[in-house]
Scaffold this active site. Sequence first.
Site, PDB file in Angstrom:
ATOM      1  N   ARG A  35     -65.745 -80.502 -17.169  1.00 27.04           N
ATOM      2  CA  ARG A  35     -66.061 -80.218 -18.576  1.00 27.04           C
ATOM      3  C   ARG A  35     -67.002 -79.024 -18.677  1.00 27.04           C
ATOM      4  O   ARG A  35     -66.927 -78.241 -19.621  1.00 27.04           O
ATOM      5  CB  ARG A  35     -66.694 -81.451 -19.231  1.00 27.04           C
ATOM      6  CG  ARG A  35     -65.766 -82.658 -19.340  1.00 27.04           C
ATOM      7  CD  ARG A  35     -66.469 -83.845 -19.987  1.00 27.04           C
ATOM      8  NE  ARG A  35     -65.575 -85.001 -20.129  1.00 27.04           N
ATOM      9  CZ  ARG A  35     -65.462 -85.961 -19.230  1.00 27.04           C
ATOM     10  NH1 ARG A  35     -66.177 -85.908 -18.118  1.00 27.04           N
ATOM     11  NH2 ARG A  35     -64.644 -86.976 -19.430  1.00 27.04           N
ATOM     12  N   ALA A  59     -56.524 -78.291 -34.771  1.00 27.93           N
ATOM     13  CA  ALA A  59     -55.280 -79.022 -35.027  1.00 27.93           C
ATOM     14  C   ALA A  59     -54.455 -79.197 -33.758  1.00 27.93           C
ATOM     15  O   ALA A  59     -53.229 -79.175 -33.806  1.00 27.93           O
ATOM     16  CB  ALA A  59     -54.462 -78.308 -36.102  1.00 27.93           C
ATOM     17  N   GLY A  60     -55.135 -79.381 -32.646  1.00 26.90           N
ATOM     18  CA  GLY A  60     -54.434 -79.633 -31.391  1.00 26.90           C
ATOM     19  C   GLY A  60     -54.026 -81.088 -31.285  1.00 26.90           C
ATOM     20  O   GLY A  60     -53.854 -81.783 -32.290  1.00 26.90           O
ATOM     21  N   HIS A 107     -71.901 -86.828 -21.139  1.00 26.70           N
ATOM     22  CA  HIS A 107     -70.459 -87.082 -21.031  1.00 26.70           C
ATOM     23  C   HIS A 107     -69.912 -86.249 -19.875  1.00 26.70           C
ATOM     24  O   HIS A 107     -69.364 -85.170 -20.052  1.00 26.70           O
ATOM     25  CB  HIS A 107     -69.781 -86.694 -22.344  1.00 26.70           C
ATOM     26  CG  HIS A 107     -68.317 -87.025 -22.397  1.00 26.70           C
ATOM     27  ND1 HIS A 107     -67.813 -88.261 -22.079  1.00 26.70           N
ATOM     28  CD2 HIS A 107     -67.245 -86.256 -22.745  1.00 26.70           C
ATOM     29  CE1 HIS A 107     -66.499 -88.252 -22.236  1.00 26.70           C
ATOM     30  NE2 HIS A 107     -66.132 -87.051 -22.631  1.00 26.70           N
ATOM     31  N   ILE A 136     -55.763 -83.730 -30.225  1.00 34.31           N
ATOM     32  CA  ILE A 136     -56.742 -84.666 -30.798  1.00 34.31           C
ATOM     33  C   ILE A 136     -56.770 -84.538 -32.315  1.00 34.31           C
ATOM     34  O   ILE A 136     -56.774 -85.536 -33.035  1.00 34.31           O
ATOM     35  CB  ILE A 136     -58.151 -84.437 -30.216  1.00 34.31           C
ATOM     36  CG1 ILE A 136     -58.163 -84.667 -28.704  1.00 34.31           C
ATOM     37  CG2 ILE A 136     -59.156 -85.386 -30.883  1.00 34.31           C
ATOM     38  CD1 ILE A 136     -59.514 -84.454 -28.053  1.00 34.31           C
ATOM     39  N   ILE A 157     -66.366 -83.355 -30.731  1.00 36.44           N
ATOM     40  CA  ILE A 157     -65.633 -83.878 -29.583  1.00 36.44           C
ATOM     41  C   ILE A 157     -65.490 -82.815 -28.491  1.00 36.44           C
ATOM     42  O   ILE A 157     -65.185 -83.109 -27.344  1.00 36.44           O
ATOM     43  CB  ILE A 157     -64.236 -84.383 -30.020  1.00 36.44           C
ATOM     44  CG1 ILE A 157     -64.366 -85.470 -31.098  1.00 36.44           C
ATOM     45  CG2 ILE A 157     -63.449 -84.941 -28.847  1.00 36.44           C
ATOM     46  CD1 ILE A 157     -63.029 -86.028 -31.566  1.00 36.44           C
ATOM     47  N   THR A 158     -65.733 -81.556 -28.837  1.00 38.68           N
ATOM     48  CA  THR A 158     -65.533 -80.436 -27.916  1.00 38.68           C
ATOM     49  C   THR A 158     -66.421 -80.550 -26.679  1.00 38.68           C
ATOM     50  O   THR A 158     -67.602 -80.876 -26.773  1.00 38.68           O
ATOM     51  CB  THR A 158     -65.819 -79.111 -28.648  1.00 38.68           C
ATOM     52  OG1 THR A 158     -65.009 -79.042 -29.829  1.00 38.68           O
ATOM     53  CG2 THR A 158     -65.517 -77.918 -27.761  1.00 38.68           C
ATOM     54  N   ASP A 160     -57.232 -75.024 -38.604  1.00 37.17           N
ATOM     55  CA  ASP A 160     -57.069 -74.369 -37.308  1.00 37.17           C
ATOM     56  C   ASP A 160     -56.905 -72.875 -37.551  1.00 37.17           C
ATOM     57  O   ASP A 160     -56.469 -72.453 -38.629  1.00 37.17           O
ATOM     58  CB  ASP A 160     -55.841 -74.918 -36.567  1.00 37.17           C
ATOM     59  CG  ASP A 160     -55.917 -74.688 -35.064  1.00 37.17           C
ATOM     60  OD1 ASP A 160     -56.212 -75.644 -34.331  1.00 37.17           O
ATOM     61  OD2 ASP A 160     -55.696 -73.540 -34.617  1.00 37.17           O
TER      62      ASP A 160
END
Length: 320
Positions: A89, A11-12, A176, A14, A119-120, A34
Amino acid sequence: MARPKIALIGAGQIGGTLAHLAALKELGDVVLFDIAEGVPQGKALDIAESGPSEKFDADMSGTNDYADIAGADVCIVTAGVARKPGMSRDDLLGINLKVMKSVGEGIRDNAPDAFVICITNPLDAMVWALREFSGLPHHKVCGMAGVLDSARFRHFLADEFNVSMKDVTAFVLGGHGDTMVPLTRYSTVAGIPLPDLIEMGWTTQEKMDAIVQRTRDGGAEIVGLLKTGSAFYAPATSAIEMAEAYLKDQKRVLPCAAYVDGALGLKGMYVGVPTVIGAGGVERVVDINMTKDEQAMFDNSVAAVNGLVEACKAIDETLS
């Protein structure tokens, strides 16, 4: 008929943006998870209270219990530590691998039929680890990277040519990270390939090379400007585009970190490739032809991803 259920793990910045976008598009009811008590509940309530003004009908709830994601149709995973200035990353590997283990087990035990979008970062290695920890079918687990990288590429191209972004298509493949491969030959403006636009005098090879490099550095550029966090609007929008393609069976051709076993000369690994996303999840990988130079860049990116996967195995022996 019940609305689809969308579980957002993390729940950050993003996660909160994902919840807002999912509500605005009325993609389904949203559960924001979260480990931080009060955070998902507070964000969910805040977004829900915007409903009367935005005129969306979607249930919005926050939780600290994986049991509440039970029966989710889509899970989008953003949990983990974000980059800070000066970090790559890949620097996040050890910390976020532990997060993927708990998330993977939570999804496995509560939402085993979900379509999972990770997405992490570091993305390609984390989506591989998440699939391993969850045990879900490969075609139901993928990573959001190529849609975001391609969107950045498209933005820079539209800005360079002073045209609508609606008329710009672009493909970014590979991992990525610094080795991603923006394919100019498969990128177009109103159907005209970028190499042709260079010949037409719309731009120069030097400018195109600079745009390609800026695309590779797109995330780091934002981290450097923000100083206290990383990008969240564009990553969330990209993941919602993928989720919508699945929920609405749109058969969208989207680049994402998907499991490849046979196509593009690869055998059993996750990396950024062109895919078709519909109700079946990642329904197929588009096996494009590449030039010798493009293949060399792609192979270099694949090698970098494999290196991160091996590092994951060294950290957690259960992955070996």
